[in-house]
Motif scaffolding. Structure first.
Motif, mmCIF file in Angstrom:
data_model
loop_
_atom_site.group_PDB
_atom_site.id
_atom_site.type_symbol
_atom_site.label_atom_id
_atom_site.label_comp_id
_atom_site.label_asym_id
_atom_site.label_seq_id
_atom_site.Cartn_x
_atom_site.Cartn_y
_atom_site.Cartn_z
ATOM 1 N N ALA A 145 12.387 -39.583 -5.359
ATOM 2 C CA ALA A 145 11.963 -39.461 -6.754
ATOM 3 C C ALA A 145 12.665 -38.281 -7.424
ATOM 4 O O ALA A 145 13.050 -38.352 -8.583
ATOM 5 N N SER A 146 12.863 -37.203 -6.670
ATOM 6 C CA SER A 146 13.553 -36.042 -7.211
ATOM 7 C C SER A 146 15.001 -36.389 -7.552
ATOM 8 O O SER A 146 15.523 -35.975 -8.585
ATOM 9 N N ALA A 147 15.665 -37.169 -6.687
ATOM 10 C CA ALA A 147 17.059 -37.551 -6.941
ATOM 11 C C ALA A 147 17.160 -38.459 -8.158
ATOM 12 O O ALA A 147 18.100 -38.351 -8.945
ATOM 13 N N LYS A 161 25.041 -35.306 -13.108
ATOM 14 C CA LYS A 161 25.652 -35.719 -14.368
ATOM 15 C C LYS A 161 27.168 -35.614 -14.268
ATOM 16 O O LYS A 161 27.711 -34.573 -13.925
ATOM 17 N N LYS A 162 27.853 -36.709 -14.550
ATOM 18 C CA LYS A 162 29.309 -36.671 -14.604
ATOM 19 C C LYS A 162 29.727 -36.016 -15.910
ATOM 20 O O LYS A 162 29.164 -36.286 -16.957
ATOM 21 N N GLU A 165 37.601 -35.397 -14.737
ATOM 22 C CA GLU A 165 36.205 -35.809 -14.620
ATOM 23 C C GLU A 165 35.589 -35.157 -13.386
ATOM 24 O O GLU A 165 36.209 -35.127 -12.317
ATOM 25 N N PHE A 166 34.371 -34.664 -13.568
ATOM 26 C CA PHE A 166 33.664 -33.976 -12.494
ATOM 27 C C PHE A 166 32.294 -34.597 -12.269
ATOM 28 O O PHE A 166 31.662 -35.080 -13.207
ATOM 29 N N ASP A 167 31.858 -34.577 -11.018
ATOM 30 C CA ASP A 167 30.503 -34.937 -10.626
ATOM 31 C C ASP A 167 29.897 -33.641 -10.118
ATOM 32 O O ASP A 167 30.200 -33.211 -9.004
ATOM 33 N N GLU A 209 30.274 -30.038 -9.646
ATOM 34 C CA GLU A 209 31.481 -29.205 -9.603
ATOM 35 C C GLU A 209 32.629 -29.907 -8.900
ATOM 36 O O GLU A 209 33.710 -29.344 -8.743
ATOM 37 N N LYS A 210 32.419 -31.125 -8.455
ATOM 38 C CA LYS A 210 33.414 -31.859 -7.669
ATOM 39 C C LYS A 210 34.293 -32.739 -8.559
ATOM 40 O O LYS A 210 33.803 -33.544 -9.342
ATOM 41 N N LEU A 211 35.614 -32.574 -8.438
ATOM 42 C CA LEU A 211 36.571 -33.397 -9.172
ATOM 43 C C LEU A 211 36.478 -34.840 -8.688
ATOM 44 O O LEU A 211 36.492 -35.101 -7.476
ATOM 45 N N VAL A 212 36.352 -35.792 -9.616
ATOM 46 C CA VAL A 212 36.254 -37.212 -9.246
ATOM 47 C C VAL A 212 37.251 -38.102 -9.981
ATOM 48 O O VAL A 212 37.416 -39.267 -9.631
ATOM 49 N N GLY A 213 37.937 -37.589 -11.007
ATOM 50 C CA GLY A 213 38.872 -38.433 -11.738
ATOM 51 C C GLY A 213 39.685 -37.646 -12.744
ATOM 52 O O GLY A 213 39.459 -36.466 -12.976
#
Length: 190
Positions: free
Chosen positions: A16-18, A24-25, A60-62, A64-68
Motif C-alpha cells: 500500500a505504501s508503494a 515519479k519519473k 529522463e529519470f526515475d 535519481e536513476k537515469l532511465v532515458g
C-alpha cells in the motif's frame, strides 16, 4: 500461523505504501546554450576537431536513476574549430555537403536512448538509436550524471550512415584517407 499473518500484514503495509508513493519519473530539459558537443575526426595525416549545436534534448529519470533520453542535433551548425580562414570555410562547407552530412536534405540528427543500465552510482551503459542522414543504427556508450550535469563520449562509425567520403578508397592519397570512426564528446547542462 502468527508468522503467516504477520507476513501478510507487512506485505499489505509495504504494498500500500508503494502504491501511495510511486516513484515519479522526471524529464529534465537540457540547456542547449550551456551544453556542448565536440567532434573529432581522424585521417592518416592528422585530425580535425569542431563543434555542433544541440537543438533540443532531455534526460529522463526515475527518482535519481537515469532511465532515458532523447537529443536532436542541428547539423547545419557543424564547424571546425582547429582551422581558420579559407581552410576552415572549405572544411565546414565540405562537411555540410552530400559528401559528408548533406545538411540541406538532412538538417538534423537524432539520438534516442533504447536501453539504460546502471553500472555505478553515477555511471550508466546506454544503447541508443542514432539517426544521421536518414539512417538509424544502434550505438553504445557510457553516460555519467552528476547533479545537473551529464557527460558522454561516443565513437561513431560514419560509414553506417552513408558518410563514406575518403573511407579507405584505393588510390586515395595518404593525407586524404579519413578513418571511418569519429568521436563525439558531449557535456550536458540541465
Amino acid at each position: 500461523m502468527k508468522k503467516t499473518i504477520l507476513s501478510l500484514a507487512l506485505i499489505t503495509l509495504f504494498g500500500a505504501s508503494a502504491i501511495a508513493n510511486p516513484i515519479k519519473k522526471e524529464t529534465k530539459k537540457v540547456n542547449t546554450s550551456e551544453s556542448s558537443v565536440v567532434w573529432k575526426g581522424y585521417k592518416v595525416g592528422g585530425s580535425h576537431t569542431g563543434t555542433i549545436d544541440l537543438k533540443s534534448g532531455v534526460l529522463e529519470f526515475d527518482g535519481e536513476k537515469l532511465v532515458g533520453g532523447e537529443f536532436v542535433v542541428d547539423m547545419s551548425t557543424i564547424n571546425a574549430t582547429d582551422l581558420e580562414g579559407d581552410y576552415k570555410n572549405k572544411l565546414d562547407g565540405h562537411l555540410k555537403s552530400d559528401d559528408f552530412f548533406g545538411t540541406a536534405n538532412h538538417p538534423t540528427a537524432k539520438l534516442v536512448f533504447t536501453k539504460v543500465k546502471s553500472t555505478g552510482k553515477n555511471s550508466y551503459d546506454v544503447t541508443g538509436d542514432l539517426t544521421i542522414k536518414g539512417n538509424t543504427e544502434p550505438v553504445s556508450f557510457v553516460v555519467s550524471v552528476y547533479g545537473d550535469k551529464a557527460t558522454a563520449t561516443l565513437k561513431v562509425d560514419r560509414t553506417k550512415y552513408d558518410v563514406k567520403y575518403g573511407s579507405g578508397i584505393i588510390g586515395t592519397a595518404k593525407d586524404k584517407l579519413i578513418y571511418d570512426e569519429f568521436d563525439l564528446v558531449v557535456d550536458l547542462q540541465m
